[in-house]
Design a protein around this motif. Structure first.
Motif: not given
Length: 297
Positions: A156-169
């Motif tokens: 029931g949902l559509d997703l528009l990907p906006l990219g990925e970001e790396p995790l930082i500490l």
């Protein structure tokens, strides 16, 4: 009484000549005369005195003229209101965002540009975790939401990907690893983690576990919170270290330093979710303002 009767009357009242009024309206003189007679019959009084070379308003016609102009003005306002609503320029847009996306440039830019481009539309924002935002979308309590998606898109949902970001500490200032420019994931063995769980089907804890597993250890979870700001505050209090999306580095908290990670660095996706098949002009306009994904190294 039809709107065209009012429009014909006003044209004749301003021209006071059937020929000129008919030419202005783009119709013939006989149809104009008939429409005016029909209007007079409905009102019950003559609106014009017919003269050899024109027309003259009667007392009833003069009284009707002011109201007739108001009717035409209101009709134009109504048409403009419909056009603006149909074009997505007015109304209320309800947008949710997960707390971990609070500092992502795609989110802040979309809000800023929407407010600038559609000043007559109201923007109502709500912060919650991704699963709750998805639920509110499905129940039509939100129109769009910035979420951290998992492996499965809820039906029931559509997703528009906006990219990925790396995790930082995120580290307490006095931590033994704070002096390093980059911190290997392997160096976090035995460190208590402050974590927060958000996402649709996949949590940050899952990402952290995957990264640590590749280095041969299981992370030690010390504290857990559903809010990323609370997580960073716990780091400042010395309760542990934390992995968070890179955009969190914009959040300057006394007692916390941020360091990039070395090794198997997890990347967390961001997407904007909407109801499948939603044809709302406001939603369509908002999605058009979303910047393209930024590829993070």
């Amino acid at each position: 009484m039809e709107l065209r009767h009012v429009r014909y009357f006003v044209a004749l009242a301003e021209e006071l000549n059937f020929t000129r009024a008919a030419a202005r309206l783009g119709i013939g003189q006989p149809p104009l005369s008939q429409q005016i007679r029909d209007l007079e019959t409905e009102i019950g009084y003559p609106l014009f005195l017919r003269r050899p070379h024109g027309a003259e308003l009667t007392e009833a016609g003069r009284a009707f003229l002011g109201e007739a102009r108001l009717i035409l003005e209101q009709a134009e306002r109504a048409k403009e209101a419909a056009r603006r609503a149909g074009g997505g320029h007015v109304g209320a847009l309800r947008v949710g965002f997960t707390s971990s996306a609070n500092f992502h440039p795609a989110v802040t830019e979309a809000f800023s540009v929407f407010h600038w481009k559609y000043p007559d539309a109201s923007l109502i924002v709500e912060e919650s975790h991704s699963a709750r935002l998805a639920e509110r979308l499905l129940h039509s309590e939100l129109d769009a939401a910035f979420v951290r998606p998992g492996n499965v898109t809820p039906e029931g949902l559509d997703l528009l990907p906006l990219g990925e970001e790396p995790l930082i500490l995120a580290l307490p200032v006095g931590h033994r690893l704070a002096a390093q420019a980059r911190v290997p994931v392997a160096a976090l063995r035995g460190e208590p983690f402050v974590i927060f769980s958000q996402g649709i089907g996949r949590t940050f804890l899952g990402l952290i576990r995957e990264a640590c597993a590749q280095e041969g250890f299981e992370p030690t979870v010390g504290q857990e919170t559903p809010h990323i700001v609370a997580m960073i505050n716990m780091v400042a209090a010395g309760l542990g270290v934390a992995m968070a999306p890179g955009s969190i580095a914009q959040l300057a908290v006394r007692g916390v330093v941020y360091r990039p990670l070395d090794g198997a660095v997890p990347k967390v996706p961001l997407a904007i979710a909407t109801r499948a098949g939603d044809t709302s002009p406001l939603v369509r306009n908002f999605l058009s303002l979303i910047p393209p994904p930024v590829v993070e190294d």
